[in-house]
Design an enzyme around this catalytic site. Sequence first.
Site, PDB file in Angstrom:
ATOM      1  N   LYS A  71     -27.330  -7.851 -34.106  1.00  0.00           N
ATOM      2  CA  LYS A  71     -27.817  -6.838 -33.154  1.00  0.00           C
ATOM      3  C   LYS A  71     -28.417  -7.439 -31.886  1.00  0.00           C
ATOM      4  O   LYS A  71     -28.366  -6.824 -30.827  1.00  0.00           O
ATOM      5  CB  LYS A  71     -28.835  -5.916 -33.839  1.00  0.00           C
ATOM      6  CG  LYS A  71     -28.225  -5.017 -34.899  1.00  0.00           C
ATOM      7  CD  LYS A  71     -29.256  -4.048 -35.455  1.00  0.00           C
ATOM      8  CE  LYS A  71     -28.643  -3.157 -36.524  1.00  0.00           C
ATOM      9  NZ  LYS A  71     -29.590  -2.131 -37.005  1.00  0.00           N
ATOM     10  N   ASN A  92     -26.841  -1.748 -31.484  1.00  0.00           N
ATOM     11  CA  ASN A  92     -26.079  -1.465 -32.704  1.00  0.00           C
ATOM     12  C   ASN A  92     -24.773  -0.730 -32.403  1.00  0.00           C
ATOM     13  O   ASN A  92     -24.045  -0.368 -33.323  1.00  0.00           O
ATOM     14  CB  ASN A  92     -26.919  -0.649 -33.695  1.00  0.00           C
ATOM     15  CG  ASN A  92     -27.024   0.812 -33.308  1.00  0.00           C
ATOM     16  OD1 ASN A  92     -27.122   1.144 -32.120  1.00  0.00           O
ATOM     17  ND2 ASN A  92     -26.991   1.689 -34.290  1.00  0.00           N
ATOM     18  N   ILE A 227     -36.819   3.003 -45.199  1.00  0.00           N
ATOM     19  CA  ILE A 227     -35.467   2.897 -44.643  1.00  0.00           C
ATOM     20  C   ILE A 227     -34.501   2.130 -45.556  1.00  0.00           C
ATOM     21  O   ILE A 227     -33.331   1.949 -45.220  1.00  0.00           O
ATOM     22  CB  ILE A 227     -35.466   2.288 -43.225  1.00  0.00           C
ATOM     23  CG1 ILE A 227     -35.920   0.827 -43.236  1.00  0.00           C
ATOM     24  CG2 ILE A 227     -36.324   3.124 -42.291  1.00  0.00           C
ATOM     25  CD1 ILE A 227     -35.680   0.123 -41.906  1.00  0.00           C
TER      26      ILE A 227
END
Length: 281
Positions: A71, A92, A227
């Site tokens: 990224k 991303n 997450i």
Amino acid sequence: MILDGQTKVYGIFGYPVKHSKSPTFQTAAFQHLGINAVYVPFEVNPESISQAVESLRVLKISGVNVTIPHKESVIPYVNELSDEVKVIKAANTIKNVDGYLIAYNTDWYGFVEGLKELEPTIEGKKVLVIGAGGSSRAIIYGLLKEGVDKIYLANRTVERAKKLLNEYLQHFKVVDKIIHPIPLADINEIVKEVDIIVNTTSVGLNDEDFPLFNYDFIEQKHTVVDIIYKETKLLKVAKEKGCKYQNGYPMLIHQGAKSFEIWTGQKAPIEVMKKSLNLHY
């Protein structure tokens, strides 16, 4: 699906990448809307990232998602950075416009939209964010854009959290009054005053991982987000306490949906994407 000379190619750069769910739900979206496109995983060794980005131009690949560990490393090889990439310092999503490559970050948007499924109004909330890595940078960007009242940024090394704060001071006014770096050990003292708890670290990926703080302090009033793509110990406690909670899948779906819209200019079929992964959260 019929492949022909008009089929557009999209994909994802990662290392490793075989586990990625993106090909499943992006392909489902293309098929649902009748878009002549395929989405494939590209396993890219870190030392080959410059050649991989150049291959988008050479092979006329229409766009890619970018995941760990690329990224940050793709940034020097594109032509243009969106505003959020300049702040978050990670991309991303890449869109190829006739060889001109534009980098975006949709992780922040994915987090915000996922969170809004639980909390329609984020403005004015007090949030505990655990971890100061790449995902945390995107999430904090989203929280600041939404106008939260306070962010307690807890990290094992407070210096890293302070570094993030200082970098964001260059882009957001009075952010030093919003972001408060704290050590992990101080979470127990402040958790009662926050509305939302977010884990951005990998702690919880393994069942034997030690808790990030004393989970007994979690109350029903809290909204808890982890997450990681599973029910971690943190989420199990949140569930037991009657909290609103979610894992990493809502963020994944919504960031992918935003990428889809950047590439195609069409509204992403969110429910179709969820259904393709058998998500019923």
